[in-house]
Design a protein around this motif. Structure first.
Motif, PDB file in Angstrom:
ATOM      1  N   TYR A 113       0.846  -1.203   0.000  1.00 15.69           N
ATOM      2  CA  TYR A 113       0.000   0.000   0.000  1.00 15.69           C
ATOM      3  C   TYR A 113       0.878   1.249   0.000  1.00 15.69           C
ATOM      4  O   TYR A 113       0.596   2.219  -0.723  1.00 15.69           O
ATOM      5  CB  TYR A 113      -0.913  -0.011   1.225  1.00 15.69           C
TER       6      TYR A 113
ATOM      7  N   ALA B 262       0.726   4.048  -3.049  1.00 15.28           N
ATOM      8  CA  ALA B 262      -0.141   5.177  -2.696  1.00 15.28           C
ATOM      9  C   ALA B 262       0.637   6.189  -1.872  1.00 15.28           C
ATOM     10  O   ALA B 262       0.235   6.563  -0.764  1.00 15.28           O
ATOM     11  CB  ALA B 262      -1.368   4.679  -1.935  1.00 15.28           C
ATOM     12  N   SER B 263       1.781   6.617  -2.411  1.00 18.26           N
ATOM     13  CA  SER B 263       2.607   7.595  -1.697  1.00 18.26           C
ATOM     14  C   SER B 263       3.520   8.287  -2.704  1.00 18.26           C
ATOM     15  O   SER B 263       3.647   7.844  -3.849  1.00 18.26           O
ATOM     16  CB  SER B 263       3.439   6.901  -0.614  1.00 18.26           C
TER      17      SER B 263
ATOM     18  N   MET C  93      -7.631   2.593  -3.150  1.00 14.90           N
ATOM     19  CA  MET C  93      -7.608   1.492  -2.190  1.00 14.90           C
ATOM     20  C   MET C  93      -8.139   0.203  -2.791  1.00 14.90           C
ATOM     21  O   MET C  93      -7.585  -0.874  -2.562  1.00 14.90           O
ATOM     22  CB  MET C  93      -8.437   1.864  -0.953  1.00 14.90           C
TER      23      MET C  93
ATOM     24  N   ASP D 235      -1.054   8.042   1.199  1.00 18.01           N
ATOM     25  CA  ASP D 235      -2.415   8.526   0.983  1.00 18.01           C
ATOM     26  C   ASP D 235      -3.379   7.875   1.972  1.00 18.01           C
ATOM     27  O   ASP D 235      -3.303   6.661   2.210  1.00 18.01           O
ATOM     28  CB  ASP D 235      -2.879   8.189  -0.442  1.00 18.01           C
ATOM     29  N   PRO D 236      -4.284   8.647   2.542  1.00 18.84           N
ATOM     30  CA  PRO D 236      -5.293   8.037   3.416  1.00 18.84           C
ATOM     31  C   PRO D 236      -6.265   7.187   2.601  1.00 18.84           C
ATOM     32  O   PRO D 236      -6.360   7.318   1.373  1.00 18.84           O
ATOM     33  CB  PRO D 236      -6.000   9.250   4.031  1.00 18.84           C
ATOM     34  N   ILE D 237      -6.945   6.336   3.281  1.00 18.71           N
ATOM     35  CA  ILE D 237      -7.936   5.482   2.613  1.00 18.71           C
ATOM     36  C   ILE D 237      -9.097   6.351   2.134  1.00 18.71           C
ATOM     37  O   ILE D 237      -9.626   7.190   2.865  1.00 18.71           O
ATOM     38  CB  ILE D 237      -8.435   4.395   3.578  1.00 18.71           C
TER      39      ILE D 237
ATOM     40  N   SER E 148     -12.197  11.011   1.599  1.00 23.73           N
ATOM     41  CA  SER E 148     -11.072  10.618   2.441  1.00 23.73           C
ATOM     42  C   SER E 148     -11.545  10.348   3.862  1.00 23.73           C
ATOM     43  O   SER E 148     -12.291  11.144   4.452  1.00 23.73           O
ATOM     44  CB  SER E 148     -10.014  11.727   2.445  1.00 23.73           C
TER      45      SER E 148
ATOM     46  N   GLY F 136      -2.678   2.706   5.354  1.00 17.51           N
ATOM     47  CA  GLY F 136      -3.554   3.822   5.059  1.00 17.51           C
ATOM     48  C   GLY F 136      -4.025   4.536   6.312  1.00 17.51           C
ATOM     49  O   GLY F 136      -4.241   5.757   6.304  1.00 17.51           O
TER      50      GLY F 136
ATOM     51  N   ALA G 263      -0.667   6.315   7.764  1.00 12.73           N
ATOM     52  CA  ALA G 263      -0.013   7.217   6.802  1.00 12.73           C
ATOM     53  C   ALA G 263       1.504   7.156   6.930  1.00 12.73           C
ATOM     54  O   ALA G 263       2.212   8.034   6.434  1.00 12.73           O
ATOM     55  CB  ALA G 263      -0.497   8.647   6.968  1.00 12.73           C
TER      56      ALA G 263
END
Length: 359
Positions: free
Chosen positions: A82, A86-87, A96, A161-163, A169, A255, A258
């Motif tokens: 993840y 997603a970063s 997600m 990135d947050p979920i 968000s 997520g 973070a």
């Protein structure tokens, strides 16, 4: 006629109990948040993640009888999957719904890679090999920052990135029909939904032909093979299924936090998840859930209560609350294992085995 009435009564009681549990789970974040604050609600969110991990390990240890001491490696694989996708680390910001299945699949592949060379090992030898596998994964993550920086080494990966669900968000309060849902509450409901989905899948697996094959291997592998069970494939399937659940939990952890770093996936974490399965009751899904809740909340109770209790009794703090927390936690585990060796909520089969051994 009387038997039919009793069955109908039992069915109504089960429906009523299920509805009551559902209501309690739905209002739990509001009750906990108002009574104990956001810190304890965050602990409850982590408890749901540990329940997912414990249910995955229960497939390997509880159903198939394979002692896995490196299970936290699959948690790490899902978390870093993840984090990398997603970063800003690779400049990717995938959603997600695309990352979690990929994390579960990659963790399942790692589960097969772990299971394939260990098919002939049992007991302590299997535990040592899986323990080494868990440490290898952690060390790899810690050193994959040169010559090409992949995991950012011991500094970890931040800015994950947050979920998001439908573009919303979960890291910020959510407005729903004029009602504001705090971020921790939103994460709670997401984690609860996925934990219930894993519980459902686990129950279906337990009652399936595959689940019965796992139990047969656990009880007597030679007899299971003589009955026509392909023990190699069934063992690999146990490793893969358990690992995939760990990968899902790891992705949610990344997520939620973070931030991920290798220190989050130490051997102690593997031991804690294994203790959840053993303490709650190996092979019994409600027992494993109970073990996950207790071993997440109990250390925090000791952490927060050790200081005030010493202050009230002795007038000063004699022992560091963190050290005393682990001491009390260890003593609690010893007492439970002495008086409840089958676990706090063992399965019917395991309870009979221990009673027979005592007799």
């Amino acid at each position: 006629m009387m038997r039919f009435e009793a069955l109908r009564h039992d069915k109504r009681a089960a429906i009523a109990a299920t509805a009551l549990i559902g209501i309690l789970l739905a209002v739990a974040p509001f009750l906990i948040g108002s009574a104990a604050g956001s810190t304890w609600l965050r602990i409850v969110d982590f408890a749901l993640l540990y329940i997912m991990l414990a249910l995955g390990l229960n497939i390997v240890v509880g159903f198939a009888g394979l002692l896995d001491m490196g299970y936290i490696a699959f948690y790490a694989v899902g978390a870093y999957m993840y984090a990398l996708l997603a970063s800003p680390q690779f400049g990717l910001h995938l959603p997600m719904w695309a990352i979690l299945p990929a994390g579960a699949a990659v963790a399942g592949i790692f589960g097969v890679l772990l299971g394939a060379p260990t098919l002939r090992l049992r007991g302590d030898y299997l535990a040592i090999v899986t323990l080494g596998f868990g440490e290898i994964i952690r060390i790899f993550l810690n050193n994959l920052n040169a010559p090409v920086n992949i995991t950012n080494g011991p500094q970890g990966i931040s800015g994950i990135d947050p979920i998001r669900i439908g573009g919303v968000s979960l890291s910020k309060p959510i407005d729903l029909f004029g009602f504001t849902l705090p971020s921790l509450h939103a994460y709670y409901y997401l984690f609860l939904a996925l934990a219930l989905a894993i519980v459902f899948v686990t129950i279906r697996l337990e009652n399936s032909r595959i689940g019965r094959a796992w139990v047969a291997i656990r009880e007597d592998e030679i007899a299971a093979k003589a009955c026509g069970i392909n023990t190699r494939n069934i063992k690999l399937l146990a490793f893969a299924m358990g690992a995939s659940f760990g990968g899902v939990a790891g992705g949610l952890f990344a997520g939620f936090q973070a931030f991920v770093s290798p220190e989050s996936f130490s051997l102690m974490e593997s031991v804690m998840v294994l203790c959840m399965v053993v303490l709650g009751g190996m092979g019994n899904i409600p027992g494993v859930i109970l073990g996950g809740i207790l071993l997440t909340i109990l250390p925090e109770l000791f952490r927060h209560g050790a200081g005030p209790v010493q202050q009230a009794v002795f007038g000063k703090i004699l022992l560091d609350p963190e050290a005393l927390r682990m001491l009390l936690f260890g003593l609690a585990l010893i007492v439970v294992m002495l008086y409840r060796p089958a676990g706090l909520w063992p399965s019917t089969r395991r309870r009979r085995e221990f009673k027979g051994g005592a007799a």
